[in-house]
Design a protein around this motif. Structure first.
Motif, PDB file in Angstrom:
ATOM      1  N   LEU A  97     -36.455   3.153   3.134  1.00  0.00           N
ATOM      2  CA  LEU A  97     -36.635   3.097   4.581  1.00  0.00           C
ATOM      3  C   LEU A  97     -37.674   2.042   4.963  1.00  0.00           C
ATOM      4  N   LEU A  98     -38.811   2.052   4.295  1.00  0.00           N
ATOM      5  CA  LEU A  98     -39.851   1.064   4.591  1.00  0.00           C
ATOM      6  C   LEU A  98     -39.350  -0.356   4.347  1.00  0.00           C
ATOM      7  N   THR A  99     -38.641  -0.558   3.245  1.00  0.00           N
ATOM      8  CA  THR A  99     -38.136  -1.891   2.907  1.00  0.00           C
ATOM      9  C   THR A  99     -37.130  -2.379   3.942  1.00  0.00           C
ATOM     10  N   ASN A 100     -36.210  -1.518   4.351  1.00  0.00           N
ATOM     11  CA  ASN A 100     -35.221  -1.932   5.344  1.00  0.00           C
ATOM     12  C   ASN A 100     -35.820  -2.130   6.731  1.00  0.00           C
ATOM     13  N   CYS A 101     -36.996  -1.571   6.969  1.00  0.00           N
ATOM     14  CA  CYS A 101     -37.704  -1.818   8.231  1.00  0.00           C
ATOM     15  C   CYS A 101     -38.549  -3.086   8.155  1.00  0.00           C
ATOM     16  N   GLY A 102     -38.577  -3.726   6.984  1.00  0.00           N
ATOM     17  CA  GLY A 102     -39.353  -4.950   6.832  1.00  0.00           C
ATOM     18  C   GLY A 102     -40.816  -4.711   6.535  1.00  0.00           C
ATOM     19  N   LEU A 103     -41.144  -3.538   6.014  1.00  0.00           N
ATOM     20  CA  LEU A 103     -42.527  -3.183   5.722  1.00  0.00           C
ATOM     21  C   LEU A 103     -42.761  -3.136   4.215  1.00  0.00           C
ATOM     22  N   CYS A 104     -44.013  -3.103   3.834  1.00  0.00           N
ATOM     23  CA  CYS A 104     -44.373  -2.969   2.420  1.00  0.00           C
ATOM     24  C   CYS A 104     -44.070  -1.547   1.955  1.00  0.00           C
ATOM     25  N   ALA A 105     -43.796  -1.411   0.671  1.00  0.00           N
ATOM     26  CA  ALA A 105     -43.465  -0.111   0.091  1.00  0.00           C
ATOM     27  C   ALA A 105     -44.202   0.040  -1.237  1.00  0.00           C
ATOM     28  N   PRO A 106     -44.350   1.270  -1.731  1.00  0.00           N
ATOM     29  CA  PRO A 106     -45.056   1.481  -3.001  1.00  0.00           C
ATOM     30  C   PRO A 106     -44.184   1.123  -4.205  1.00  0.00           C
ATOM     31  N   VAL A 107     -43.902  -0.164  -4.353  1.00  0.00           N
ATOM     32  CA  VAL A 107     -43.104  -0.686  -5.463  1.00  0.00           C
ATOM     33  C   VAL A 107     -43.817  -1.917  -6.021  1.00  0.00           C
ATOM     34  N   GLU A 108     -43.424  -2.285  -7.232  1.00  0.00           N
ATOM     35  CA  GLU A 108     -43.988  -3.489  -7.831  1.00  0.00           C
ATOM     36  C   GLU A 108     -43.124  -4.693  -7.471  1.00  0.00           C
ATOM     37  N   ASN A 109     -43.656  -5.880  -7.697  1.00  0.00           N
ATOM     38  CA  ASN A 109     -42.903  -7.106  -7.444  1.00  0.00           C
ATOM     39  C   ASN A 109     -41.609  -7.099  -8.248  1.00  0.00           C
ATOM     40  N   GLY A 110     -40.580  -7.701  -7.702  1.00  0.00           N
ATOM     41  CA  GLY A 110     -39.290  -7.761  -8.368  1.00  0.00           C
ATOM     42  C   GLY A 110     -38.330  -6.673  -7.937  1.00  0.00           C
ATOM     43  N   SER A 111     -38.752  -5.795  -7.054  1.00  0.00           N
ATOM     44  CA  SER A 111     -37.871  -4.742  -6.537  1.00  0.00           C
ATOM     45  C   SER A 111     -36.968  -5.342  -5.466  1.00  0.00           C
ATOM     46  N   SER A 112     -35.746  -4.837  -5.384  1.00  0.00           N
ATOM     47  CA  SER A 112     -34.813  -5.320  -4.374  1.00  0.00           C
ATOM     48  C   SER A 112     -33.941  -4.155  -3.912  1.00  0.00           C
ATOM     49  N   LEU A 113     -33.406  -4.302  -2.709  1.00  0.00           N
ATOM     50  CA  LEU A 113     -32.629  -3.223  -2.111  1.00  0.00           C
ATOM     51  C   LEU A 113     -31.563  -3.808  -1.207  1.00  0.00           C
ATOM     52  N   ARG A 114     -30.366  -3.238  -1.275  1.00  0.00           N
ATOM     53  CA  ARG A 114     -29.281  -3.693  -0.412  1.00  0.00           C
ATOM     54  C   ARG A 114     -29.525  -3.237   1.015  1.00  0.00           C
ATOM     55  N   ARG A 115     -29.201  -4.096   1.958  1.00  0.00           N
ATOM     56  CA  ARG A 115     -29.365  -3.786   3.385  1.00  0.00           C
ATOM     57  C   ARG A 115     -28.440  -2.670   3.781  1.00  0.00           C
TER      58      ARG A 115
END
Length: 126
Positions: A108-126
């Motif tokens: 949810l945070l990622t799709n809202c364009g916000l930072c999330a508790p993940v490490e670099n290299g994470s990706s998510l489909r829209r």
């Protein structure tokens, strides 16, 4: 008191009230974004990459996902790829719900364009 009354009537009569309300709303949004950026930077959160569904079967790759309500140093990070249906089984109190809540919050945070508790290299489909 009369000065403030005259000023308030002038603001209303000259049509400045909508502009003041919009400026106040914009200030709220920018203040919230700045607060999120400062806190996420202090907690070590990162921006995951968002990609469109173009010939990719994967729904996302989470690297180093940890629960958003915990400090990174006090939790165990999980890395996984969402590429199908999963059946998550384990004994009681082993972290199944924590993993699902953390994944949903990060998505949810990622799709809202916000930072999330993940490490670099994470990706998510829209």
């Amino acid at each position: 008191m009369a000065v403030l009354t005259k000023l308030s009537w002038a603001i209303v009569d000259e049509g400045h009230l909508p502009s003041i309300a919009q400026a106040s709303y914009l200030n709220l949004i920018l203040n919230t974004a700045a607060h999120h950026a400062a806190n996420s930077n202090a907690r070590g959160w990162n921006m995951a990459t968002v990609f469109d569904d173009i010939g990719n079967d994967s729904a996302g790759i989470f690297r180093g996902l940890w629960p958003y309500w915990m400090d990174k140093s006090n939790s165990i990070s999980n890395s996984f790829e969402l590429d199908g249906m999963f059946l998550l089984t384990a004994p009681n109190m082993s972290g199944k719900s924590t993993l699902m809540r953390s994944t949903a919050a990060a998505a949810l945070l990622t799709n809202c364009g916000l930072c999330a508790p993940v490490e670099n290299g994470s990706s998510l489909r829209r």
